[in-house]
Design a protein around this motif. Structure first.
Motif, PDB file in Angstrom:
ATOM      1  N   GLN A 464      91.593  68.013 -10.400  1.00  0.00           N
ATOM      2  CA  GLN A 464      90.756  67.121 -11.180  1.00  0.00           C
ATOM      3  C   GLN A 464      90.831  67.522 -12.657  1.00  0.00           C
ATOM      4  O   GLN A 464      91.389  68.571 -13.013  1.00  0.00           O
ATOM      5  CB  GLN A 464      89.306  67.184 -10.688  1.00  0.00           C
ATOM      6  N   VAL A 465      90.225  66.684 -13.515  1.00  0.00           N
ATOM      7  CA  VAL A 465      90.210  66.993 -14.952  1.00  0.00           C
ATOM      8  C   VAL A 465      89.490  68.316 -15.189  1.00  0.00           C
ATOM      9  O   VAL A 465      89.847  69.081 -16.088  1.00  0.00           O
ATOM     10  CB  VAL A 465      89.542  65.841 -15.727  1.00  0.00           C
ATOM     11  N   LEU A 481      84.540  78.845 -22.604  1.00  0.00           N
ATOM     12  CA  LEU A 481      84.907  77.646 -23.344  1.00  0.00           C
ATOM     13  C   LEU A 481      84.817  76.402 -22.466  1.00  0.00           C
ATOM     14  O   LEU A 481      84.657  75.282 -22.966  1.00  0.00           O
ATOM     15  CB  LEU A 481      86.336  77.801 -23.897  1.00  0.00           C
ATOM     16  N   PHE A 482      84.887  76.594 -21.150  1.00  0.00           N
ATOM     17  CA  PHE A 482      84.803  75.480 -20.199  1.00  0.00           C
ATOM     18  C   PHE A 482      83.552  74.644 -20.428  1.00  0.00           C
ATOM     19  O   PHE A 482      83.571  73.411 -20.283  1.00  0.00           O
ATOM     20  CB  PHE A 482      84.817  76.030 -18.763  1.00  0.00           C
ATOM     21  N   TYR A 483      82.448  75.287 -20.793  1.00  0.00           N
ATOM     22  CA  TYR A 483      81.164  74.602 -20.938  1.00  0.00           C
ATOM     23  C   TYR A 483      80.981  73.951 -22.313  1.00  0.00           C
ATOM     24  O   TYR A 483      79.955  73.323 -22.569  1.00  0.00           O
ATOM     25  CB  TYR A 483      80.019  75.583 -20.689  1.00  0.00           C
ATOM     26  N   TYR A 484      81.946  74.085 -23.195  1.00  0.00           N
ATOM     27  CA  TYR A 484      81.795  73.561 -24.557  1.00  0.00           C
ATOM     28  C   TYR A 484      82.927  72.599 -24.920  1.00  0.00           C
ATOM     29  O   TYR A 484      83.233  72.410 -26.096  1.00  0.00           O
ATOM     30  CB  TYR A 484      81.757  74.716 -25.566  1.00  0.00           C
ATOM     31  N   SER A 499      90.077  62.397 -10.866  1.00  0.00           N
ATOM     32  CA  SER A 499      91.301  62.939 -10.286  1.00  0.00           C
ATOM     33  C   SER A 499      92.442  62.823 -11.292  1.00  0.00           C
ATOM     34  O   SER A 499      92.557  61.822 -12.024  1.00  0.00           O
ATOM     35  CB  SER A 499      91.663  62.183  -9.011  1.00  0.00           C
ATOM     36  N   LEU A 500      93.298  63.838 -11.324  1.00  0.00           N
ATOM     37  CA  LEU A 500      94.439  63.812 -12.246  1.00  0.00           C
ATOM     38  C   LEU A 500      95.399  62.685 -11.919  1.00  0.00           C
ATOM     39  O   LEU A 500      96.161  62.238 -12.782  1.00  0.00           O
ATOM     40  CB  LEU A 500      95.180  65.156 -12.199  1.00  0.00           C
ATOM     41  N   SER A 501      95.378  62.211 -10.669  1.00  0.00           N
ATOM     42  CA  SER A 501      96.262  61.101 -10.299  1.00  0.00           C
ATOM     43  C   SER A 501      95.893  59.820 -11.025  1.00  0.00           C
ATOM     44  O   SER A 501      96.707  58.897 -11.133  1.00  0.00           O
ATOM     45  CB  SER A 501      96.209  60.877  -8.787  1.00  0.00           C
ATOM     46  N   GLN A 502      94.655  59.732 -11.529  1.00  0.00           N
ATOM     47  CA  GLN A 502      94.207  58.552 -12.269  1.00  0.00           C
ATOM     48  C   GLN A 502      94.580  58.621 -13.749  1.00  0.00           C
ATOM     49  O   GLN A 502      94.418  57.648 -14.473  1.00  0.00           O
ATOM     50  CB  GLN A 502      92.692  58.381 -12.124  1.00  0.00           C
ATOM     51  N   ASP A 518      77.114  69.630 -20.055  1.00  0.00           N
ATOM     52  CA  ASP A 518      76.686  69.700 -18.662  1.00  0.00           C
ATOM     53  C   ASP A 518      77.882  69.809 -17.716  1.00  0.00           C
ATOM     54  O   ASP A 518      77.874  69.249 -16.612  1.00  0.00           O
ATOM     55  CB  ASP A 518      75.863  68.448 -18.309  1.00  0.00           C
ATOM     56  N   ASN A 519      78.922  70.497 -18.145  1.00  0.00           N
ATOM     57  CA  ASN A 519      80.139  70.625 -17.331  1.00  0.00           C
ATOM     58  C   ASN A 519      79.871  71.503 -16.108  1.00  0.00           C
ATOM     59  O   ASN A 519      79.276  72.591 -16.221  1.00  0.00           O
ATOM     60  CB  ASN A 519      81.278  71.221 -18.145  1.00  0.00           C
ATOM     61  N   ILE A 520      80.290  71.027 -14.948  1.00  0.00           N
ATOM     62  CA  ILE A 520      80.159  71.784 -13.695  1.00  0.00           C
ATOM     63  C   ILE A 520      81.544  72.176 -13.211  1.00  0.00           C
ATOM     64  O   ILE A 520      82.448  71.338 -13.113  1.00  0.00           O
ATOM     65  CB  ILE A 520      79.449  70.933 -12.619  1.00  0.00           C
ATOM     66  N   ARG A 521      81.708  73.462 -12.924  1.00  0.00           N
ATOM     67  CA  ARG A 521      83.017  73.949 -12.502  1.00  0.00           C
ATOM     68  C   ARG A 521      83.421  73.310 -11.174  1.00  0.00           C
ATOM     69  O   ARG A 521      82.615  73.207 -10.243  1.00  0.00           O
ATOM     70  CB  ARG A 521      83.015  75.468 -12.354  1.00  0.00           C
ATOM     71  N   PRO A 522      84.683  72.864 -11.054  1.00  0.00           N
ATOM     72  CA  PRO A 522      85.149  72.251  -9.805  1.00  0.00           C
ATOM     73  C   PRO A 522      85.441  73.315  -8.755  1.00  0.00           C
ATOM     74  O   PRO A 522      85.462  74.520  -9.044  1.00  0.00           O
ATOM     75  CB  PRO A 522      86.434  71.538 -10.237  1.00  0.00           C
TER      76      PRO A 522
END
Length: 540
Positions: A464-465, A481-484, A499-502, A518-522
């Motif tokens: 996913q992205v 840095l993931f959260y910013y 999804s990266l396929s999109q 509000d990023n949530i880790r996959p």
């Protein structure tokens, strides 16, 4: 200052007092601010200098003079820079590289339209005063006896150059004693009949010319006088193995017939593109990196360079007798693994001969249009197979058949009676799909300070992205840095659960935010422990 949203530039002069909402800019959209340094006005002061770039004997320097300087004054100033050397063949060009008329030496630069701050170009040759005196005296002596000779005055400074080849007849031409060694070498190389030969030495009587250190010196500087004779000796160039050739070829020869080779692990040189011939170059490089095929051709060619000169009368490329295409391909392999002693940094070879011969066999390959690489490779191998077969009295068991031809069995089973019917067909290629395991994205990262950074990130193809953002943060050694990071496409923000396929393209914009998002880790994805190889990408 320019303000730019994702697509178009905003007009600050006419829209400066409008609200952003009036310009169709809404929440969570991005605006890029581009700050351009103000243009510095060119100085119009009359005393600003004109920059004269002087080029002579391979060297360069710059002289600054007012545009009120005369041609004669400029020449004198340049002469001062050259110290004990005399300027000859002086030429002057303006900023557009147009040559100026120097008949009136008292004419000022300003009269040619040359403005302060501009750059003009002076080209000339510089010789020692001794050399200039020698040339002048020689011309004066010949001029005195002009009634006894019909030789034009312009020929009085000439010397005879004799190019000696191992087998071919010598070639002679004339050159001036004022010319440099570089010019002499260029003239000699233009007369070399084939690429097997290399310039070994140049001498005149007891004068031996150093091909490396004397290149920018004039012939007269080395003591060569008009009417002297110069000998240029050419020798055969010894081939050198590269990593595309197996060492078994040389080991199979007897000790007294070892080929004059030097082992090297350098990368083979590339092929020059002839129009849209990248399809041809790709196919040729693939074939050149097949050791059994390359060894087959080069072993016979190398045997023409034995130490005891037993085969010295043979043609250097025996495959010319097999066929035009086979001979051209063997010559290409030879040049791919050779080192040019005069140009050790040469990285490409131009495959003119094989393209011309392939074009004669099929007009598709004669043009500069793009073609299919597989079709070219199949057609090339088929021609070489036919030429080898004809030369070997129709023996079908050629090296091409051994390496590139096989059989495929097709089996059809009846669903009612379960009877099987098998058919065997010859094949020369088998198309197999590849199972992609990873995907690459180019990330434009815009930091809080406004700097743009371009990074290539690889992620599993089924991710996913959010996985892409996580991989980007890890690559920067900054997991937080993931959260910013805000992910953007030209049509707006992208959700991390997408999804990266999109994602159809391979470019994304990451924008660093001041406040935490509000990023949530996959969920973690299983990555292959080792890098993908051709074997584990094949779907059988």
């Amino acid at each position: 200052i320019n303000l730019l949203p994702m697509a178009e530039e905003l007009d600050i002069s006419s829209d400066g007092k409008k609200r952003l909402s009036e310009l169709n800019i809404h929440d969570r959209m991005s605006i890029y601010v581009q700050i351009i340094p103000p243009l510095v006005k060119a100085s119009t002061k009359e005393d600003t200098d004109v920059h004269v770039q002087c080029i002579y004997n391979g060297d360069k320097f710059i002289v600054n003079v007012p545009n009120t300087t005369t041609i004669n004054e400029l020449k004198d100033k340049i002469q001062t820079q050259c110290k004990d050397r005399t300027i000859i063949d002086f030429k002057l060009s303006n900023e557009a590289k147009e040559e100026l008329d120097l008949n009136d030496i008292n004419r000022i630069l300003k009269s040619f339209g040359i403005k302060p701050g501009q750059t003009i170009y002076a080209t000339f040759r510089a010789t020692t005063r001794k050399t200039q005196s020698l040339i002048s005296n020689t011309q004066n002596n010949i001029s005195t006896d002009s009634s006894l000779t019909l030789t034009p005055k312009t020929k009085h400074d000439r010397v005879m150059v004799i190019c000696k080849f191992p087998t071919d007849d010598p070639v002679t031409f004339q050159i001036s004693v004022r010319d440099t060694i570089t010019q002499l070498i260029r003239e000699i190389k233009s007369r070399i009949p084939n690429k097997r030969l290399v310039l070994s030495e140049i001498n005149s009587n007891d004068i031996h010319i150093n091909l490396e250190n004397d290149t920018f010196r004039c012939l007269a500087d080395l003591g060569i006088k008009p009417n002297d004779k110069i000998s240029a000796i050419m020798i055969d160039k010894s081939p050198i193995y590269s990593s595309i050739v197996s060492k078994q070829t040389t080991m199979s020869l007897k000790p007294d017939k070892q080929i004059k080779l030097q082992s090297t692990s350098r990368i083979p040189i590339g092929l020059t593109n002839l129009g849209n011939s990248c399809y041809m170059n790709s196919a040729l490089q693939c074939l050149a990196h097949i050791p059994p095929l390359t060894n087959f051709f080069l072993e016979s060619m190398d045997r023409t360079h034995m130490r005891d000169n037993e085969d010295e009368n043979n043609d250097w490329n025996p495959y010319d007798a097999v066929g035009d295409v086979t001979g051209a391909y063997a010559e290409l392999l030879w040049n791919l693994r050779r080192r040019d002693e005069n140009n050790p940094d040469m990285y490409t070879f131009t495959p003119n001969r094989i393209k011309d011969n392939m074009g004669k066999k099929d007009s598709r390959f004669a043009s500069s249009d793009q073609q299919d690489a597989q079709e070219f490779m199949t057609f090339l191998l088929d021609i070489i197979h036919q030429e080898l077969k004809t030369k070997n009295k129709n023996d079908r068991n050629t090296i091409i058949k051994k390496l590139f031809f096989g059989e495929i069995t097709s089996t059809v089973t009846c669903t009612a009676c379960h009877k099987e019917d098998s058919t065997i067909n010859p094949i020369s290629s088998l198309s197999i799909p590849l199972n992609r395991q990873e995907r690459s994205f180019w990330i434009t990262f815009i930091t809080k300070q406004g700097k743009d950074e371009l990074t290539l990130v690889d992620v599993p193809i089924d991710g996913q992205v959010g996985h892409l953002v996580e991989a980007f943060a890890q690559k920067h050694n900054e997991p937080s840095l993931f959260y910013y990071v805000l992910v953007m496409l030209p049509d707006g923000e992208v959700d991390l659960n997408t999804s990266l396929s999109q994602i159809t393209g391979d470019e994304l914009i990451f924008m660093e935010q001041e406040e935490r998002c509000d990023n949530i880790r996959p969920k973690l994805l299983e990555k292959p422990k080792t890098a993908s190889t051709l074997d584990n990408c094949l779907v059988l």
